[in-house]
Design a protein around this motif. Structure first.
Motif, PDB file in Angstrom:
ATOM      1  N   SER A   1      25.431  -7.895   0.353  1.00  0.00           N
ATOM      2  CA  SER A   1      25.217  -9.296   0.001  1.00  0.00           C
ATOM      3  C   SER A   1      23.936  -9.521  -0.795  1.00  0.00           C
ATOM      4  CB  SER A   1      25.172 -10.115   1.307  1.00  0.00           C
ATOM      5  OG  SER A   1      24.698 -11.408   1.073  1.00  0.00           O
ATOM      6  N   ALA A   2      22.865  -8.812  -0.436  1.00  0.00           N
ATOM      7  CA  ALA A   2      21.571  -9.138  -1.008  1.00  0.00           C
ATOM      8  C   ALA A   2      21.060  -8.109  -2.016  1.00  0.00           C
ATOM      9  CB  ALA A   2      20.539  -9.315   0.106  1.00  0.00           C
ATOM     10  N   VAL A   3      21.626  -6.904  -2.013  1.00  0.00           N
ATOM     11  CA  VAL A   3      21.160  -5.891  -2.969  1.00  0.00           C
ATOM     12  C   VAL A   3      22.196  -5.660  -4.068  1.00  0.00           C
ATOM     13  CG1 VAL A   3      20.478  -3.465  -3.252  1.00  0.00           C
ATOM     14  CG2 VAL A   3      19.738  -4.743  -1.225  1.00  0.00           C
ATOM     15  N   ILE A   4      23.442  -5.378  -3.664  1.00  0.00           N
ATOM     16  CA  ILE A   4      24.442  -4.943  -4.639  1.00  0.00           C
ATOM     17  C   ILE A   4      25.046  -6.128  -5.406  1.00  0.00           C
ATOM     18  CG2 ILE A   4      26.638  -3.756  -4.923  1.00  0.00           C
ATOM     19  CD1 ILE A   4      25.934  -2.075  -2.455  1.00  0.00           C
ATOM     20  N   LEU A   5      25.587  -7.098  -4.670  1.00  0.00           N
ATOM     21  CA  LEU A   5      26.307  -8.190  -5.339  1.00  0.00           C
ATOM     22  C   LEU A   5      25.438  -8.968  -6.318  1.00  0.00           C
ATOM     23  CD1 LEU A   5      29.091  -9.478  -5.523  1.00  0.00           C
ATOM     24  CD2 LEU A   5      28.494 -10.951  -3.604  1.00  0.00           C
ATOM     25  N   PRO A   6      24.175  -9.300  -5.993  1.00  0.00           N
ATOM     26  CA  PRO A   6      23.367 -10.024  -6.981  1.00  0.00           C
ATOM     27  C   PRO A   6      23.026  -9.188  -8.209  1.00  0.00           C
ATOM     28  CG  PRO A   6      22.462 -10.304  -4.785  1.00  0.00           C
ATOM     29  CD  PRO A   6      23.502  -9.225  -4.709  1.00  0.00           C
ATOM     30  N   ARG A   7      23.172  -7.869  -8.144  1.00  0.00           N
ATOM     31  CA  ARG A   7      22.868  -7.019  -9.291  1.00  0.00           C
ATOM     32  C   ARG A   7      24.115  -6.656 -10.094  1.00  0.00           C
ATOM     33  NH1 ARG A   7      18.996  -6.219  -5.735  1.00  0.00           N
ATOM     34  NH2 ARG A   7      16.897  -5.715  -6.428  1.00  0.00           N
ATOM     35  N   VAL A   8      25.263  -6.799  -9.474  1.00  0.00           N
ATOM     36  CA  VAL A   8      26.499  -6.377 -10.126  1.00  0.00           C
ATOM     37  C   VAL A   8      27.344  -7.573 -10.566  1.00  0.00           C
ATOM     38  CG1 VAL A   8      28.687  -5.174  -9.682  1.00  0.00           C
ATOM     39  CG2 VAL A   8      26.547  -4.147  -8.968  1.00  0.00           C
ATOM     40  N   GLY A   9      27.433  -8.574  -9.730  1.00  0.00           N
ATOM     41  CA  GLY A   9      28.159  -9.801 -10.070  1.00  0.00           C
ATOM     42  C   GLY A   9      29.629  -9.738  -9.681  1.00  0.00           C
ATOM     43  N   ASN A  10      30.356  -8.824 -10.293  1.00  0.00           N
ATOM     44  CA  ASN A  10      31.787  -8.709 -10.031  1.00  0.00           C
ATOM     45  C   ASN A  10      32.023  -8.201  -8.600  1.00  0.00           C
ATOM     46  OD1 ASN A  10      34.375  -7.416  -9.792  1.00  0.00           O
ATOM     47  ND2 ASN A  10      34.563  -7.515 -12.003  1.00  0.00           N
TER      48      ASN A  10
ATOM     49  N   LEU B   1      30.996 -12.849 -17.698  1.00  0.00           N
ATOM     50  CA  LEU B   1      31.380 -13.372 -16.387  1.00  0.00           C
ATOM     51  C   LEU B   1      30.569 -12.693 -15.287  1.00  0.00           C
ATOM     52  CD1 LEU B   1      33.366 -15.345 -15.063  1.00  0.00           C
ATOM     53  CD2 LEU B   1      34.919 -13.424 -14.735  1.00  0.00           C
ATOM     54  N   SER B   2      30.310 -11.405 -15.464  1.00  0.00           N
ATOM     55  CA  SER B   2      29.533 -10.659 -14.485  1.00  0.00           C
ATOM     56  C   SER B   2      28.132 -11.246 -14.331  1.00  0.00           C
ATOM     57  CB  SER B   2      29.462  -9.196 -14.928  1.00  0.00           C
ATOM     58  OG  SER B   2      28.809  -8.430 -13.967  1.00  0.00           O
ATOM     59  N   VAL B   3      27.529 -11.631 -15.436  1.00  0.00           N
ATOM     60  CA  VAL B   3      26.199 -12.248 -15.380  1.00  0.00           C
ATOM     61  C   VAL B   3      26.271 -13.570 -14.618  1.00  0.00           C
ATOM     62  CG1 VAL B   3      24.308 -13.217 -16.742  1.00  0.00           C
ATOM     63  CG2 VAL B   3      25.476 -11.169 -17.523  1.00  0.00           C
ATOM     64  N   ALA B   4      27.303 -14.350 -14.908  1.00  0.00           N
ATOM     65  CA  ALA B   4      27.475 -15.629 -14.204  1.00  0.00           C
ATOM     66  C   ALA B   4      27.628 -15.403 -12.705  1.00  0.00           C
ATOM     67  CB  ALA B   4      28.684 -16.372 -14.760  1.00  0.00           C
ATOM     68  N   ARG B   5      28.398 -14.374 -12.347  1.00  0.00           N
ATOM     69  CA  ARG B   5      28.622 -14.079 -10.922  1.00  0.00           C
ATOM     70  C   ARG B   5      27.326 -13.614 -10.260  1.00  0.00           C
ATOM     71  NH1 ARG B   5      32.808 -16.933 -10.873  1.00  0.00           N
ATOM     72  NH2 ARG B   5      34.833 -16.082 -11.460  1.00  0.00           N
ATOM     73  N   ARG B   6      26.488 -12.911 -11.014  1.00  0.00           N
ATOM     74  CA  ARG B   6      25.198 -12.482 -10.463  1.00  0.00           C
ATOM     75  C   ARG B   6      24.366 -13.703 -10.089  1.00  0.00           C
ATOM     76  NH1 ARG B   6      22.015  -7.890 -13.726  1.00  0.00           N
ATOM     77  NH2 ARG B   6      20.652  -8.248 -11.965  1.00  0.00           N
ATOM     78  N   VAL B   7      24.339 -14.666 -10.999  1.00  0.00           N
ATOM     79  CA  VAL B   7      23.562 -15.886 -10.740  1.00  0.00           C
ATOM     80  C   VAL B   7      24.127 -16.610  -9.514  1.00  0.00           C
ATOM     81  CG1 VAL B   7      22.940 -18.152 -11.645  1.00  0.00           C
ATOM     82  CG2 VAL B   7      22.875 -16.156 -13.141  1.00  0.00           C
ATOM     83  N   GLN B   8      25.438 -16.723  -9.462  1.00  0.00           N
ATOM     84  CA  GLN B   8      26.062 -17.423  -8.340  1.00  0.00           C
ATOM     85  C   GLN B   8      25.815 -16.694  -7.024  1.00  0.00           C
ATOM     86  OE1 GLN B   8      30.003 -17.491 -10.155  1.00  0.00           O
ATOM     87  NE2 GLN B   8      29.934 -19.723 -10.283  1.00  0.00           N
ATOM     88  N   ALA B   9      25.915 -15.346  -7.044  1.00  0.00           N
ATOM     89  CA  ALA B   9      25.718 -14.577  -5.808  1.00  0.00           C
ATOM     90  C   ALA B   9      24.277 -14.682  -5.331  1.00  0.00           C
ATOM     91  CB  ALA B   9      26.074 -13.112  -6.061  1.00  0.00           C
ATOM     92  N   THR B  10      23.350 -14.825  -6.293  1.00  0.00           N
ATOM     93  CA  THR B  10      21.934 -14.938  -5.936  1.00  0.00           C
ATOM     94  C   THR B  10      21.629 -16.322  -5.365  1.00  0.00           C
ATOM     95  OG1 THR B  10      21.349 -13.394  -7.705  1.00  0.00           O
ATOM     96  CG2 THR B  10      19.585 -14.779  -6.838  1.00  0.00           C
ATOM     97  N   ALA B  11      22.159 -17.340  -6.043  1.00  0.00           N
ATOM     98  CA  ALA B  11      21.811 -18.708  -5.662  1.00  0.00           C
ATOM     99  C   ALA B  11      22.663 -19.235  -4.506  1.00  0.00           C
ATOM    100  CB  ALA B  11      21.961 -19.629  -6.871  1.00  0.00           C
ATOM    101  N   HIS B  12      23.884 -18.737  -4.391  1.00  0.00           N
ATOM    102  CA  HIS B  12      24.806 -19.271  -3.376  1.00  0.00           C
ATOM    103  C   HIS B  12      25.461 -18.137  -2.607  1.00  0.00           C
ATOM    104  CE1 HIS B  12      24.376 -23.197  -5.206  1.00  0.00           C
ATOM    105  NE2 HIS B  12      24.684 -22.691  -6.376  1.00  0.00           N
ATOM    106  N   PRO B  13      24.719 -17.451  -1.759  1.00  0.00           N
ATOM    107  CA  PRO B  13      25.316 -16.356  -0.995  1.00  0.00           C
ATOM    108  C   PRO B  13      26.318 -16.884   0.031  1.00  0.00           C
ATOM    109  CG  PRO B  13      23.086 -16.803  -0.226  1.00  0.00           C
ATOM    110  CD  PRO B  13      23.309 -17.658  -1.436  1.00  0.00           C
TER     111      PRO B  13
END
Lengths: 195, 164
Positions: free
Chosen positions: A39-48, B45-57
């Motif tokens: 949740s905090a390491v991989i997903l914010p760096r990968v996105g997909n 899209l991957s960049v957008a998802r990164r932002v979303q995953a960071t801001a809205h876990p």
């Protein structure tokens, strides 16, 4: 023995048992650490999410194969798992660069902003610390954007507004907003690199 | 429909039709969960998802994914090393390629094997005529059979106009 010391001792005991082949100990360890890792390491760096899941699986498999080489430090197992994951993320990004023959060269920063973890730390605490790092990276990348581009990203992705609401807020048509966001994400991709 | 008049120059040069199409595709992809095939679109899209995953876990969703992946990884790690080597898309692709190669080689070998020659009816013999063990009091029966077979084949050939 204080609570953090007891938790660190428990984690160390689990690691040693796992290294000795105790599958239950291994499963307990991994289930505790996999969530903040994903949740905090991989997903914010990968996105997909699909790619992130693949990275998590490969990280865990690699860790299990190499567990006997892990030497205990006061930081616990999580930083080691984190490093494996970051290396896999960088490898994936480089492989993709080669496949797509991208002209740009991205900066790759591996673990240069790793937070200080300690063994036995609460799962939520680890997640918060890692998330703080990801937020700083995101804010640093956003700060490099043209203000209009940054506003487009904030409205659509941080405030999660619809494209129509975003277009109205920025005083443009929906089609033009789509273009602004598209350009913003291209610029953000360069600013992010793989960190 | 011309968009040139409503484009704000502060937002950069006016977009081309291609860029508008890409931007529209990105906008639609943001609202759906499936991953696009176009690599540029997937990257954006991957960049957008990164932002979303960071801001809205989403901790609950993350826990479910993590637990599932841990269970699968533990099961995979428990398999023999040679089976683990086949894991993933590339392992399966290697097995499929090996299978195709085996089929292809087999077909190639069959194709290069010479076709059986048509048997000349005149020279053909019944299986046992020349190898039949001579018995007592059989006289010239085997030789007569051979002669009869060959004459019959010769006659048949003449009647077919010389075709074999």
């Amino acid at each position: 023995m204080g609570a953090p010391d007891a938790a660190a001792a428990e984690e160390r005991a689990l690691v040693e048992a796992a290294k000795g082949g105790d599958r239950e100990a291994l499963e307990l360890l991994l289930k505790r650490l996999a969530t903040p890792l994903y949740s905090a390491v991989i997903l914010p760096r990968v996105g997909n999410p699909a790619d992130a899941e693949d990275i998590l699986r490969d990280t865990l498999l690699r860790a299990m194969e190499r567990l006997t080489t892990f030497h205990w430090t006061g930081a616990g197992l999580f930083p080691w798992l984190r490093q494996i994951a970051i290396h896999l993320i960088v490898d994936q990004a480089r492989s993709r660069q080669r496949r797509e023959r991208l002209g740009e060269r991205y900066e790759h920063h591996v673990a240069d902003v790793m937070p200080l973890h300690h063994a036995g730390a609460d799962e939520m605490l680890m997640e918060q610390q890692e998330r703080a790092v990801s937020l700083r990276l995101m804010e640093a990348a956003m700060a490099t954007l043209n203000p209009r581009y940054r506003r487009a990203v904030e409205l659509r992705l941080l405030e999660e507004r619809s494209r129509e609401e975003c277009a109205e807020a920025m005083g443009v048509t929906t089609g033009n907003f789509d273009v602004i966001l598209h350009r913003a994400l291209a610029a953000l991709r360069k600013a992010y690199g793989v960190r | 429909m011309s968009h040139a008049d409503d484009w704000n120059p502060d937002d950069g040069p006016p977009p081309s039709d291609d860029e508008r199409a890409s931007a529209r595709a990105l906008s639609e992809a943001l609202d759906h969960r499936e991953a696009p095939r176009d690599p540029d679109l997937a990257a954006a899209l991957s960049v957008a998802r990164r932002v979303q995953a960071t801001a809205h876990p989403d901790p609950e969703a993350a826990r479910k994914v993590a637990d599932r992946v841990v269970s699968a990884a533990l099961a995979e790690h428990a398999r023999p090393a040679w089976r683990r080597a086949l894991r993933g898309r590339w392992g399966l692709a290697a097995v499929a390629a090996a299978g195709l190669l085996a089929v292809g080689v087999g077909a190639g070998v069959s194709a290069t094997r010479p076709a059986p020659r048509p048997v000349d009816p005149i020279t053909a013999t019944t299986a046992g005529d020349f190898t039949e063990r001579l018995g007592e009091n059989v006289g010239s029966a085997p030789a007569a059979r051979i002669y009869d077979d060959r004459m019959r084949a010769y006659r048949d050939r003449l009647l077919r106009g010389g075709r074999r």
